[in-house]
Design a protein around this motif. Structure first.
Motif, PDB file in Angstrom:
ATOM      1  N   LEU A  57      -0.615   2.715   2.063  1.00 43.76           N
ATOM      2  CA  LEU A  57       0.146   1.567   1.577  1.00 43.76           C
ATOM      3  C   LEU A  57       0.612   0.673   2.714  1.00 43.76           C
ATOM      4  CD1 LEU A  57       2.283   2.993  -1.313  1.00 43.76           C
ATOM      5  CD2 LEU A  57       0.453   1.351  -1.437  1.00 43.76           C
ATOM      6  N   ARG A  58       0.771   1.240   3.906  1.00 49.51           N
ATOM      7  CA  ARG A  58       1.191   0.402   5.025  1.00 49.51           C
ATOM      8  C   ARG A  58       0.115  -0.633   5.323  1.00 49.51           C
ATOM      9  NH1 ARG A  58       2.378   4.895   9.375  1.00 49.51           N
ATOM     10  NH2 ARG A  58       0.581   5.787   8.311  1.00 49.51           N
ATOM     11  N   LYS A  59      -1.157  -0.281   5.027  1.00 46.37           N
ATOM     12  CA  LYS A  59      -2.255  -1.241   5.210  1.00 46.37           C
ATOM     13  C   LYS A  59      -2.533  -1.995   3.911  1.00 46.37           C
ATOM     14  CE  LYS A  59      -3.939  -0.051   9.383  1.00 46.37           C
ATOM     15  NZ  LYS A  59      -3.966  -0.984  10.518  1.00 46.37           N
ATOM     16  N   VAL A 103      -5.763   4.450  10.627  1.00 49.61           N
ATOM     17  CA  VAL A 103      -5.517   5.435   9.578  1.00 49.61           C
ATOM     18  C   VAL A 103      -6.547   6.560   9.720  1.00 49.61           C
ATOM     19  CG1 VAL A 103      -5.355   5.818   7.117  1.00 49.61           C
ATOM     20  CG2 VAL A 103      -4.690   3.631   8.070  1.00 49.61           C
ATOM     21  N   PRO A 104      -6.108   7.749  10.103  1.00 47.48           N
ATOM     22  CA  PRO A 104      -7.066   8.845  10.252  1.00 47.48           C
ATOM     23  C   PRO A 104      -7.572   9.328   8.897  1.00 47.48           C
ATOM     24  CG  PRO A 104      -4.846   9.622  10.628  1.00 47.48           C
ATOM     25  CD  PRO A 104      -4.750   8.144  10.459  1.00 47.48           C
ATOM     26  N   LEU A 105      -8.865   9.599   8.831  1.00 45.61           N
ATOM     27  CA  LEU A 105      -9.477  10.037   7.576  1.00 45.61           C
ATOM     28  C   LEU A 105     -10.240  11.338   7.794  1.00 45.61           C
ATOM     29  CD1 LEU A 105     -10.939   6.645   6.358  1.00 45.61           C
ATOM     30  CD2 LEU A 105      -8.865   7.754   5.571  1.00 45.61           C
ATOM     31  N   ALA A 129      -9.764   4.472  10.081  1.00 43.29           N
ATOM     32  CA  ALA A 129      -9.906   3.155   9.474  1.00 43.29           C
ATOM     33  C   ALA A 129      -8.888   2.249  10.134  1.00 43.29           C
ATOM     34  CB  ALA A 129      -9.636   3.238   7.983  1.00 43.29           C
ATOM     35  N   GLU A 130      -9.341   1.047  10.457  1.00 49.80           N
ATOM     36  CA  GLU A 130      -8.415   0.113  11.126  1.00 49.80           C
ATOM     37  C   GLU A 130      -7.420  -0.438  10.121  1.00 49.80           C
ATOM     38  OE1 GLU A 130      -7.763  -0.625  14.191  1.00 49.80           O
ATOM     39  OE2 GLU A 130      -9.218   0.875  14.826  1.00 49.80           O
ATOM     40  N   GLY A 148     -10.865  11.696   2.522  1.00 52.15           N
ATOM     41  CA  GLY A 148     -11.762  10.646   2.982  1.00 52.15           C
ATOM     42  C   GLY A 148     -11.564   9.301   2.298  1.00 52.15           C
ATOM     43  N   VAL A 149     -10.500   9.134   1.526  1.00 51.64           N
ATOM     44  CA  VAL A 149     -10.258   7.847   0.870  1.00 51.64           C
ATOM     45  C   VAL A 149      -9.316   7.033   1.754  1.00 51.64           C
ATOM     46  CG1 VAL A 149      -9.433   6.725  -1.214  1.00 51.64           C
ATOM     47  CG2 VAL A 149     -10.475   8.982  -1.345  1.00 51.64           C
TER      48      VAL A 149
END
Lengths: 392, 394
Positions: free
Chosen positions: B256-258, B272-274, A391-392, B251-252
């Motif tokens: 918090l950084r984003k 963000v790796p999911l 996710a970006e 998978g959520v």
């Protein structure tokens, strides 16, 4: 001169035995052999522990023990002293007699197993016609000792460890014996010395060891897998499973009883490696023709043994542990069918005329079996390579 | 959650009791074994205990027991000045003292309305991401240790951790208990050459990661041991308020950084790796991939760090009395959302001080992940949760 060097220990023993009156000589001969076996393998145990700790250290970017003696090579002596002076604790709920007997019952059969292996030319402590059978028979005794230890400690971890050990050792005993059946079929004898002698000679540069035939190679690999499991070494060290069940069946042992378990395990590893060397790797024979005469036969045996030890250390430093059920699946669904088909291949090898045909037939059978069984294992497994999204 | 097999109520449940197994129909069909794993078990990552009820080796019931390391952190903090709690926060999650400092400083800054200078914000991001690198690397090592890979991956990870701890030592004087952040900035400025040294470490880190992954990520035994083990479905994870890599492995998309963009994180480009399965392998891989993303943040931050002051001149060290009110500061610590909730009554001490420890909250879901698995899986699942008992028990 080379002949004398080769037979040095045999001559030494004959000379020593000669001092005694004739009726005593068989007894003295046996005692000398026993003393030599215990001495040599106790020393080898010490060397193997320090090599393992140093080797693992190097694999893991550290030095390993380097304080006691030159380069830390006296560490085993310090360890042994420490073990001797430690308090021997028996849990209050334990079955004291069985708890005491278990470590002895583990070490004794392994020492018995040493007695049938040929260590060099004319250097088998006992020359039995059914040596291989004796080896497996006494080797099976270790399972009893392990269960005695696990049960008598009255500890849940040790009980779980003993349960796992019994399941694992019995499961892998089957492929272990079946993979050595091939050699017995081809040689036509259960006598270890005769098996080694059948592997004498060279075809060009290649020694006539069983491992250089298709059935022998497959048998050797299967034997090595089963031997790793049988001696509870990583990645099959579930009965100990340090991170899971603390120390498994010997969790309640301390002091020298613990050292005996430790020793029994290493002795088991040496014994089973020695059997693999006898069955598949030409026993005391040299790997190259010109080395056969110049270097004593027993040196070759121990060089091969150290090769095995190095392999065990390497495996231990590299691989994570399997899970109990995966281990069982592997034993019954892959290793066992492979050993059975290997027996078929060895039988065909025995009766087909020498030449390219039997190589082809054996290779087709074994490779086909390997591919088919491997495919079915892969098809049954529930895992696959994965892609990750971002996710970006 | 789904322990369908009832346990017969026996009065006393000692460590050495074997319980009769009762089927739903009411028949006794065997026996359960109750094992108390911990608090001195080698792979409970400290003084943690699991009361496990086993059917053979299969887990039918698991009760996490903690509190063996309780140090009364929150109550002590209510009796001391704000700044005096800063060194205590180091001891919460003693692997990641920098992020603990930051979360606490953030909460107090919100309470007192302090502005953090730009250079200090950069330093905070750099130290936090370095902390994340060493925490995730060591966690992967510990996970493999739990899986029985005797020390090798752990030692590889510790070699890298040493380099990062050396950087922390050069910065703060202490390797693990850094006590580096202050309200409105940082304690001391970077020492000369620190940036270059950090750049070198960051440049060399991918080599370690590649080596580590080549050794492990495709390892058949590792995959067999972790895939499909300890599955945590996304709805359950959200309901249990799981955070951090564990939540993202389910998978959520919640980082918090984003989501919060605290500090200056909106200036950095990172992904963000999911995971899709929420099992142990996903948790492992999400952490490995997060390390690679952290390296990007580090490279950008080390390149762009401006000169300037490192502390808000308004921040007082002595007689620090924030006005009455409450504040909640939270950051994305390596283990998840680390929050500090503070109530001030205008005195030098906080009126109420509360930590939201990610380790503890992620641990609450342990039983649901473990039921139906066997003992070796339980150890691996616990390893993948990533707990530090200093933070769980406080």
């Amino acid at each position: 001169m080379q002949e004398i060097l080769d037979q040095l220990f045999v001559l030494l023993k004959a000379w020593l035995v000669g001092f005694f009156p004739l009726p005593w000589q068989p007894l003295v001969s046996i005692l000398i052999s026993v003393a030599a076996l215990i001495l040599v393998f106790a020393l080898l145990f010490a060397v193997a522990t320090i090599l393992e700790r140093k080797g693992l250290g190097r694999i893991q970017n550290r030095y390993g023990p380097n304080r006691v003696g030159p380069c830390g090579f006296f560490q085993p002596i310090a360890d042994g002293l420490k073990m001797l002076i430690k308090e021997d604790i028996v849990p209050s709920g334990a079955d004291r007699v069985v708890h005491f007997l278990a470590p002895i019952a583990l070490v004794a059969p392994v020492l018995l197993a040493f007695s049938v292996l040929p260590y060099g030319r004319n250097m088998a402590p006992i020359d039995l016609d059914a040596g291989i059978v004796v080896f497996f028979a006494v080797g099976a005794g270790t399972e009893l000792a392990v269960f005695m230890a696990g049960w008598s400690s009255r500890n849940k971890y040790s009980l779980l460890g003993a349960m796992r050990a019994i399941a694992q050792m019995i499961s892998y005993e089957v492929p272990l014996i079946l993979s050595s059946v091939t050699v017995i079929m081809i040689v036509g004898s259960l006598r270890p010395i005769q098996i080694v002698e059948a592997q004498a000679g060279y075809q060009g540069w290649l020694p006539a060891w069983h491992v250089f035939t298709p059935w022998g190679l497959a048998g050797f690999l299967l034997f090595a897998i089963a031997a790793t499991a049988e001696s509870n070494r990583s990645p099959f060290d579930m009965p100990e499973g340090e991170s899971e069940i603390v120390a498994g069946y010997f969790v309640e042992y301390s002091g020298f009883k613990f050292a005996l378990f430790f020793m029994g395990e290493y002795f088991g590893m040496f014994a089973i490696s020695g059997l693999a060397i006898t069955l598949f790797l030409g026993g005391w024979h040299a790997p190259l023709p010109f080395l056969e005469k110049s270097i004593p036969s027993y040196v070759w045996f121990f060089v091969k043994l150290f090769g095995f030890i190095a392999m065990f250390i390497w495996l231990r430093g590299t691989l994570p542990r399997l899970r109990v059920d995966q281990l069982m699946n592997f034993a019954w669904k892959f290793v066992l069918p492979m050993t059975l088909l290997n027996i078929l291949a060895a039988g065909l090898w025995r009766f087909l005329p020498a030449g390219a045909t039997r190589w082809l037939v054996c290779l087709v059978i074994l490779l086909g079996a390997f591919l088919a069984l491997g495919r079915s294992m892969v098809a049954r497994r529930k895992w696959s390579p994965r892609k990750y999204r971002f996710a970006e | 959650m789904n322990a369908t097999i009832e346990l017969e109520a026996t009065g006393k449940k000692s460590n050495f009791e074997i319980l009769p197994k009762v089927t739903p129909a009411g028949e006794i069909s065997g026996e359960f074994l109750e094992v108390s794993m911990g608090p001195h078990h080698p792979s409970t990552h400290g003084v943690f205990r699991m009361d496990v009820t086993l059917d053979g080796e299969r887990v039918v019931k698991l009760k996490p027991v903690f509190g063996y390391l309780h140090r009364n952190h929150e109550k002590i903090a209510e009796g001391t000045a704000y700044l005096a709690s800063m060194p205590y926060t180091d001891r919460l999650d003693y692997f990641c003292s920098m992020t603990n400092n930051w979360a606490y400083a953030l909460a107090v800054e919100k309470l007192a309305g302090l502005q953090v200078p730009e250079r200090a914000e950069y330093i905070r991001v750099i130290t936090a991401e370095l902390t994340r690198l060493q925490n995730h690397a060591c966690l992967c090592g510990f996970l493999l240790q739990d899986m029985g890979a005797l020390g090798t991956p752990l030692m590889y990870a510790f070699r890298e951790r040493e380099k990062i701890l050396d950087l922390f030592e050069a910065l703060s004087g202490s390797r693990m208990m850094c006590n580096y952040m202050r309200f409105g900035g940082c304690r001391v400025d970077l020492s000369p050459g620190w940036i270059e040294e950090t750049k070198r470490v960051v440049e060399n880190f991918p080599r370690f990661l590649d080596e580590f992954e080549r050794l492990l990520s495709e390892n058949e035994i590792l995959i067999a041991r972790t895939q499909g083990v300890g599955v945590l479905p996304a709805p359950l994870a959200i309901n249990a308020s799981i955070t951090g890599p564990m939540l993202r492995a389910s998978g959520v998309n919640y980082d918090l950084r984003k989501a919060d963009k605290y500090g200056i994180y909106e200036r950095f480009q990172f992904r963000v790796p999911l995971g899709d399965h929420g099992d142990v392998y996903d948790r492992y891989m999400v952490r490995v991939l997060e390390m690679r993303e952290s390296l990007k943040i580090l490279q950008a931050a080390l390149r762009d760090i401006p000169p300037g002051p490192i502390s808000d001149p308004k921040a007082k060290v002595r007689n620090f009395r924030p006005k009455a009110g409450e504040a909640y500061g939270r950051i994305e610590a390596p283990k998840g959302e680390l929050g500090f909730y503070l109530i001030s009554d205008g005195s030098p001490n906080p009126y109420r001080y509360r930590v939201r420890p990610p380790s503890l909250i992620n641990l609450t879901i342990l039983e649901d992940m473990c039921l139906g698995h066997i003992i070796p899986d339980v150890v691996v699942i616990l390893g993948s949760v990533d707990i530090v008992l200093g933070e769980v028990d406080r």
